[in-house]
Scaffold this motif. Structure first.
Motif, short mmCIF file in Angstrom:
data_model
loop_
_atom_site.label_atom_id
_atom_site.label_comp_id
_atom_site.label_asym_id
_atom_site.label_seq_id
_atom_site.Cartn_x
_atom_site.Cartn_y
_atom_site.Cartn_z
N TYR A 100 19.37 -47.96 24.82
CA TYR A 100 18.88 -48.90 23.81
C TYR A 100 17.99 -48.17 22.82
O TYR A 100 17.14 -47.35 23.22
CB TYR A 100 18.08 -50.03 24.46
CG TYR A 100 18.91 -50.97 25.30
CD1 TYR A 100 19.59 -52.05 24.71
CD2 TYR A 100 19.03 -50.80 26.67
CE1 TYR A 100 20.35 -52.92 25.47
CE2 TYR A 100 19.79 -51.67 27.45
CZ TYR A 100 20.45 -52.72 26.84
OH TYR A 100 21.22 -53.57 27.60
N ALA A 101 18.17 -48.49 21.55
CA ALA A 101 17.38 -47.85 20.50
C ALA A 101 16.85 -48.89 19.54
O ALA A 101 17.58 -49.81 19.15
CB ALA A 101 18.21 -46.83 19.73
N VAL A 102 15.58 -48.78 19.18
CA VAL A 102 15.03 -49.54 18.07
C VAL A 102 15.24 -48.72 16.81
O VAL A 102 14.77 -47.58 16.70
CB VAL A 102 13.53 -49.84 18.28
CG1 VAL A 102 12.92 -50.40 17.00
CG2 VAL A 102 13.35 -50.85 19.41
N VAL A 134 21.99 -55.76 19.16
CA VAL A 134 21.68 -56.76 20.18
C VAL A 134 20.79 -57.85 19.60
O VAL A 134 20.97 -59.04 19.88
CB VAL A 134 21.01 -56.09 21.39
CG1 VAL A 134 20.59 -57.13 22.43
CG2 VAL A 134 21.95 -55.06 22.02
N SER A 135 19.80 -57.44 18.81
CA SER A 135 18.96 -58.41 18.11
C SER A 135 18.51 -57.79 16.79
O SER A 135 18.37 -56.57 16.68
CB SER A 135 17.75 -58.83 18.95
OG SER A 135 16.92 -57.73 19.23
N GLN A 186 11.54 -53.74 22.17
CA GLN A 186 11.66 -54.90 21.30
C GLN A 186 11.54 -54.47 19.85
O GLN A 186 10.62 -53.73 19.50
CB GLN A 186 10.58 -55.94 21.64
CG GLN A 186 10.76 -56.57 23.01
CD GLN A 186 12.10 -57.29 23.14
OE1 GLN A 186 12.42 -58.17 22.35
NE2 GLN A 186 12.88 -56.89 24.13
N PRO A 187 12.44 -54.93 18.99
CA PRO A 187 12.37 -54.53 17.57
C PRO A 187 11.26 -55.27 16.84
O PRO A 187 10.98 -56.44 17.13
CB PRO A 187 13.75 -54.93 17.03
CG PRO A 187 14.15 -56.08 17.90
CD PRO A 187 13.60 -55.79 19.27
N GLY A 188 10.62 -54.58 15.91
CA GLY A 188 9.61 -55.20 15.07
C GLY A 188 10.23 -55.66 13.76
O GLY A 188 11.45 -55.68 13.59
#
Length: 334
Positions: free
Chosen positions: A101-103, A79-80, A31-33
């Motif tokens: 997937y990468a943050v 994605v978000s 999940q991105p911060g």
């Protein structure tokens, strides 16, 4: 919550890497911060410099960490987003490849336009290999109109662009070395080199002397070893070498003896300079302007070697080490 694959460094190679040096781990999508993007990667790059990062020890870039996902150039779809100015569906270039997937912190993301070029082009002609070719030739070797230019590893991602940029900037003659008859044909028929040879066909020094009887003025080095020694012998006075890589030595477990003709550096007043592309950010706008225009005008030819599936990224990297690629080696993730 979606799951994705990460490819991690399981152990540090001794000599040529093997599949045992990689781990395949399925993880929950992170999940991105604040100030971060969640990106689903579409295509990633494998590059020779990654071999050095698999070793422990101080270098110009930190080594890969054991048990952690490897890193490298990738283009993916947002994605978000927790970042103003980035929307779901935007395409971004970043350095968090080797995973689904990468943050990505916003400061490490660059928005790219698929309307100008394909996503993979931002990992090649308009990406790090293209900038490396341009910076080494223009900023380091100071190529001038009328120069005779020699490129080793010329059928690879960087080398094939070096030759074309040199011609577009007025080189008198461009010579390349490659590792197979097919690659030599590619350099002559598709890329536009004036001369090329297979280094397996005989001593590099002799083949280069035959291809450049008038000597060379610029050497763009991707190989080192015998090629560097041959270039030193072939140089005209005040020749310039841009030392980009020495792939012939990356997997050596003991140091390889250096060129035996180093005194010629003094006699010929040569300039031999190593470089890292990150040190040349001051010409990035110039690079995009000049190379981007050539690309739009159809003046640059490039070929991609594409491996399908993130799980095959280690195979793509090992193939790169063997020289299986012509042009840029890429992994299509999604």
């Amino acid at each position: 919550m979606s799951k994705g694959l990460e490819i991690r460094l399981a152990s540090r190679p001794q000599g040529l890497p093997t599949m045992d040096n990689f781990d395949f781990v399925e993880v929950e999508a992170p999940q991105p911060g604040e100030g971060e993007l969640l990106v689903r990667n579409l295509v990633m790059s494998v590059d020779p410099y990654m071999r050095g990062r698999m070793n422990e020890g101080k270098s110009y870039v930190p080594p890969f960490e054991l048990g952690e996902a490897l890193q490298g150039g990738a283009v993916g779809e947002v994605v978000s987003s927790n970042v103003e100015g980035y929307q779901t569906g935007d395409l971004v270039l970043h350095m968090f490849g080797w995973r689904d997937y990468a943050v990505v912190p916003a400061k490490h993301a660059t928005k790219v336009d698929a309307g100008i070029a394909s996503p993979s082009a931002y990992l090649y002609v308009l990406g790090m290999p293209g900038m490396t070719a341009y910076a080494g030739l223009v900023d380091v070797a100071e190529q001038k109109e009328g120069d005779v230019v020699f490129v080793s590893g010329a059928a690879g991602a960087v080398g094939s662009l070096v030759g074309q940029i040199a011609k577009l900037r007025g080189a008198k003659k461009v010579i390349g070395s490659a590792g197979s008859p097919e690659k030599v044909k590619y350099l002559l028929d598709e890329v536009g080199f004036d001369a090329a040879f297979d280094y397996h066909d005989g001593p590099v020094r002799e083949q280069l002397a035959e291809a450049a009887p008038e000597g060379i003025d610029v050497y763009f080095d991707n190989v080192g070893g015998e090629h560097l020694e041959a270039a030193i012998s072939a140089f005209n006075d005040f020749g310039r070498a841009a030392e980009c890589g020495m792939i012939s030595q990356y997997n050596n477990e003991t140091p390889q003896p250096g060129p035996r003709n180093l005194m010629m550096i003094v006699q010929k007043r040569l300039k031999i300079q190593g470089f890292i592309v990150g040190d040349h950010a001051h010409i990035k706008d110039q690079f995009f302007s000049e190379v981007g225009a050539w690309l739009a005008e159809g003046k640059i030819s490039y070929r991609e070697t594409v491996v399908e599936g993130l799980g095959n990224a280690p195979d793509a990297f090992l193939g790169l080490m063997r020289g299986d690629n012509t042009g840029k080696m890429l992994v299509k993730i999604a």
